[in-house]
Design a protein around this motif. Structure first.
Motif, PDB file in Angstrom:
ATOM      1  N   GLY A 168      14.224  -2.763  13.528  1.00 40.84           N
ATOM      2  CA  GLY A 168      12.800  -2.768  13.838  1.00 40.84           C
ATOM      3  C   GLY A 168      12.136  -1.410  13.852  1.00 40.84           C
ATOM      4  O   GLY A 168      10.911  -1.320  13.963  1.00 40.84           O
ATOM      5  N   ARG A 169      12.914  -0.336  13.735  1.00 44.21           N
ATOM      6  CA  ARG A 169      12.313   0.997  13.690  1.00 44.21           C
ATOM      7  C   ARG A 169      11.624   1.227  12.350  1.00 44.21           C
ATOM      8  O   ARG A 169      12.107   0.785  11.320  1.00 44.21           O
ATOM      9  CB  ARG A 169      13.379   2.063  13.915  1.00 44.21           C
ATOM     10  N   GLN A 170      10.508   1.955  12.405  1.00 40.81           N
ATOM     11  CA  GLN A 170       9.749   2.256  11.193  1.00 40.81           C
ATOM     12  C   GLN A 170       9.915   3.717  10.810  1.00 40.81           C
ATOM     13  O   GLN A 170       9.910   4.597  11.667  1.00 40.81           O
ATOM     14  CB  GLN A 170       8.262   1.949  11.411  1.00 40.81           C
ATOM     15  N   GLN A 171      10.057   3.979   9.521  1.00 42.78           N
ATOM     16  CA  GLN A 171      10.156   5.343   9.015  1.00 42.78           C
ATOM     17  C   GLN A 171       9.043   5.588   8.011  1.00 42.78           C
ATOM     18  O   GLN A 171       8.897   4.844   7.035  1.00 42.78           O
ATOM     19  CB  GLN A 171      11.509   5.577   8.332  1.00 42.78           C
ATOM     20  N   VAL A 172       8.228   6.615   8.256  1.00 43.10           N
ATOM     21  CA  VAL A 172       7.224   7.026   7.281  1.00 43.10           C
ATOM     22  C   VAL A 172       7.936   7.804   6.180  1.00 43.10           C
ATOM     23  O   VAL A 172       8.569   8.820   6.445  1.00 43.10           O
ATOM     24  CB  VAL A 172       6.132   7.902   7.930  1.00 43.10           C
ATOM     25  N   ILE A 173       7.861   7.312   4.953  1.00 43.63           N
ATOM     26  CA  ILE A 173       8.613   7.930   3.851  1.00 43.63           C
ATOM     27  C   ILE A 173       7.728   8.651   2.843  1.00 43.63           C
ATOM     28  O   ILE A 173       8.231   9.303   1.928  1.00 43.63           O
ATOM     29  CB  ILE A 173       9.481   6.892   3.117  1.00 43.63           C
ATOM     30  N   GLY A 174       6.434   8.545   3.011  1.00 50.21           N
ATOM     31  CA  GLY A 174       5.565   9.254   2.078  1.00 50.21           C
ATOM     32  C   GLY A 174       4.096   9.007   2.351  1.00 50.21           C
ATOM     33  O   GLY A 174       3.725   8.087   3.083  1.00 50.21           O
ATOM     34  N   LEU A 175       3.260   9.862   1.760  1.00 51.76           N
ATOM     35  CA  LEU A 175       1.814   9.720   1.843  1.00 51.76           C
ATOM     36  C   LEU A 175       1.246   9.748   0.429  1.00 51.76           C
ATOM     37  O   LEU A 175       1.768  10.438  -0.450  1.00 51.76           O
ATOM     38  CB  LEU A 175       1.204  10.866   2.657  1.00 51.76           C
ATOM     39  N   GLN A 176       0.195   8.985   0.217  1.00 52.91           N
ATOM     40  CA  GLN A 176      -0.479   8.990  -1.068  1.00 52.91           C
ATOM     41  C   GLN A 176      -1.954   9.315  -0.876  1.00 52.91           C
ATOM     42  O   GLN A 176      -2.580   8.895   0.101  1.00 52.91           O
ATOM     43  CB  GLN A 176      -0.329   7.634  -1.769  1.00 52.91           C
ATOM     44  N   PHE A 177      -2.468  10.081  -1.833  1.00 52.14           N
ATOM     45  CA  PHE A 177      -3.858  10.521  -1.812  1.00 52.14           C
ATOM     46  C   PHE A 177      -4.478  10.197  -3.170  1.00 52.14           C
ATOM     47  O   PHE A 177      -3.778   9.901  -4.136  1.00 52.14           O
ATOM     48  CB  PHE A 177      -3.939  12.035  -1.591  1.00 52.14           C
ATOM     49  N   ALA A 178      -5.805  10.276  -3.260  1.00 52.83           N
ATOM     50  CA  ALA A 178      -6.449  10.188  -4.569  1.00 52.83           C
ATOM     51  C   ALA A 178      -5.994  11.374  -5.418  1.00 52.83           C
ATOM     52  O   ALA A 178      -5.915  12.490  -4.895  1.00 52.83           O
ATOM     53  CB  ALA A 178      -7.966  10.200  -4.411  1.00 52.83           C
ATOM     54  N   PRO A 179      -5.629  11.164  -6.690  1.00 50.33           N
ATOM     55  CA  PRO A 179      -5.711   9.949  -7.481  1.00 50.33           C
ATOM     56  C   PRO A 179      -4.350   9.265  -7.668  1.00 50.33           C
ATOM     57  O   PRO A 179      -4.030   8.812  -8.785  1.00 50.33           O
ATOM     58  CB  PRO A 179      -6.208  10.499  -8.812  1.00 50.33           C
ATOM     59  N   ASP A 180      -3.538   9.191  -6.640  1.00 55.53           N
ATOM     60  CA  ASP A 180      -2.206   8.606  -6.778  1.00 55.53           C
ATOM     61  C   ASP A 180      -2.286   7.125  -7.140  1.00 55.53           C
ATOM     62  O   ASP A 180      -3.270   6.442  -6.850  1.00 55.53           O
ATOM     63  CB  ASP A 180      -1.411   8.777  -5.480  1.00 55.53           C
ATOM     64  N   PHE A 181      -1.219   6.663  -7.760  1.00 54.77           N
ATOM     65  CA  PHE A 181      -1.116   5.279  -8.220  1.00 54.77           C
ATOM     66  C   PHE A 181      -0.249   4.514  -7.231  1.00 54.77           C
ATOM     67  O   PHE A 181       0.888   4.900  -6.959  1.00 54.77           O
ATOM     68  CB  PHE A 181      -0.487   5.250  -9.616  1.00 54.77           C
ATOM     69  N   LEU A 182      -0.796   3.436  -6.672  1.00 56.94           N
ATOM     70  CA  LEU A 182      -0.095   2.645  -5.669  1.00 56.94           C
ATOM     71  C   LEU A 182       0.594   1.465  -6.343  1.00 56.94           C
ATOM     72  O   LEU A 182      -0.058   0.557  -6.845  1.00 56.94           O
ATOM     73  CB  LEU A 182      -1.075   2.146  -4.611  1.00 56.94           C
ATOM     74  N   THR A 230       5.853   3.236   4.228  1.00 55.96           N
ATOM     75  CA  THR A 230       6.856   3.103   5.285  1.00 55.96           C
ATOM     76  C   THR A 230       7.981   2.167   4.865  1.00 55.96           C
ATOM     77  O   THR A 230       7.822   1.321   3.983  1.00 55.96           O
ATOM     78  CB  THR A 230       6.231   2.557   6.590  1.00 55.96           C
ATOM     79  N   LYS A 231       9.112   2.332   5.528  1.00 53.25           N
ATOM     80  CA  LYS A 231      10.244   1.408   5.413  1.00 53.25           C
ATOM     81  C   LYS A 231      10.640   0.978   6.818  1.00 53.25           C
ATOM     82  O   LYS A 231      10.653   1.787   7.741  1.00 53.25           O
ATOM     83  CB  LYS A 231      11.442   2.062   4.728  1.00 53.25           C
ATOM     84  N   MET A 232      10.955  -0.282   6.960  1.00 56.21           N
ATOM     85  CA  MET A 232      11.372  -0.810   8.254  1.00 56.21           C
ATOM     86  C   MET A 232      12.887  -0.956   8.278  1.00 56.21           C
ATOM     87  O   MET A 232      13.484  -1.549   7.373  1.00 56.21           O
ATOM     88  CB  MET A 232      10.720  -2.161   8.514  1.00 56.21           C
ATOM     89  N   LEU A 233      13.527  -0.394   9.309  1.00 60.22           N
ATOM     90  CA  LEU A 233      14.964  -0.511   9.461  1.00 60.22           C
ATOM     91  C   LEU A 233      15.315  -1.882  10.040  1.00 60.22           C
ATOM     92  O   LEU A 233      14.466  -2.589  10.589  1.00 60.22           O
ATOM     93  CB  LEU A 233      15.493   0.603  10.352  1.00 60.22           C
ATOM     94  N   SER A 234      16.579  -2.250   9.930  1.00 61.82           N
ATOM     95  CA  SER A 234      17.008  -3.583  10.371  1.00 61.82           C
ATOM     96  C   SER A 234      16.799  -3.805  11.864  1.00 61.82           C
ATOM     97  O   SER A 234      16.653  -4.942  12.320  1.00 61.82           O
ATOM     98  CB  SER A 234      18.483  -3.801  10.019  1.00 61.82           C
TER      99      SER A 234
END
Length: 242
Positions: A80-94, A74-78
């Motif tokens: 206070g709103r939150q935007q989901v920008i992506g999802l990660q699953f196995a075997p993704d690298f965090l 997620t990214k937080m806007l100035s």
């Protein structure tokens, strides 16, 4: 034919033996000796749904392999709103190699298992192993390709196609032990709330609910206990993706 190494026929560390994510993740580039060396520094961590994994602008001291579960970026806007920008699953690298601070927040969308790797240990091993560096590059390019594909979903697809595409994404990625190309049906617990799904797809919660109801009435999906989703035919769901 290359035989897949597993718990019965390899000399890999105990920590790695039951890790389905290893075969397709960055550790798949390492031989048994390199895995033993890496395992000296890694530790497995389990986090419950909703736990903060990485904070925005946090100093980067470690990375992680997603072993099981779903991570929400997620990214937080100035304001206070939150935007989901992506999802990660196995075997993704965090994480981002060589970055000094994070550029986004990461939260456990479901219960997750992570294999945490200290930054210094991984970056030292990358210098010694071109194969590992290459695997990380390939994963980064894969994420870039998926982000571009998702831009098409968000920019051009209808609301019905967006919701179907989201469900297809979850169905084909949530279990690292399954081959998406061989799946004919699927069953999974939805890792995101309706609010998060709406945020991720750029839709209202009401629109997401209507589209899920339509897919259920058309028997493209079945819903149990409001969270468990069954896809009788992956082919039918894929056709609804546009």
């Amino acid at each position: 034919m290359t035989t897949r190494k597993d718990i019965h026929n390899s000399e890999i560390p105990v920590l790695c033996k039951s890790c389905e994510a290893r075969h397709r993740g960055i550790c798949g580039a390492l031989d048994s000796d390199q895995l033993i060396e890496l395992a000296k520094h890694t530790r497995q961590v389990k986090q419950h749904s909703g736990a903060e994994l990485v904070a925005d602008s946090e100093e980067v001291n470690s990375y992680a392999n997603v072993m099981q579960g779903v991570v929400k970026l997620t990214k937080m806007l100035s304001d206070g709103r939150q935007q989901v920008i992506g999802l990660q699953f196995a075997p993704d690298f965090l994480g981002r190699p060589f970055a000094t601070e994070s550029k986004m927040s990461a939260e456990a969308a479901s219960d997750v298992s992570l294999c945490k790797i200290p930054r210094k240990a991984l970056e030292a091993m990358m210098k010694e192993s071109p194969e590992l560096e290459h695997r990380l590059l390939m994963q980064t390019l894969k994420e870039l390709d998926e982000a571009r594909d998702w831009m098409v979903t968000l920019g051009r697809k209808t609301a019905a196609e967006k919701v179907a595409s989201f469900l297809y994404l979850i169905a084909t990625h949530i279990d690292p032990s399954l081959d998406p190309d061989e799946m004919t049906s699927a069953k999974f617990d939805l890792p995101l709330t309706r609010v998060d799904i709406a945020d991720f797809l750029g839709l209202t919660v009401e629109t997401v609910s209507r589209q899920l109801t339509k897919l259920r009435k058309d028997d493209v999906i079945q819903i149990e206990h409001n969270r468990t989703f069954i896809v009788p035919s992956m082919e039918r769901l894929e056709l609804r993706c546009g």
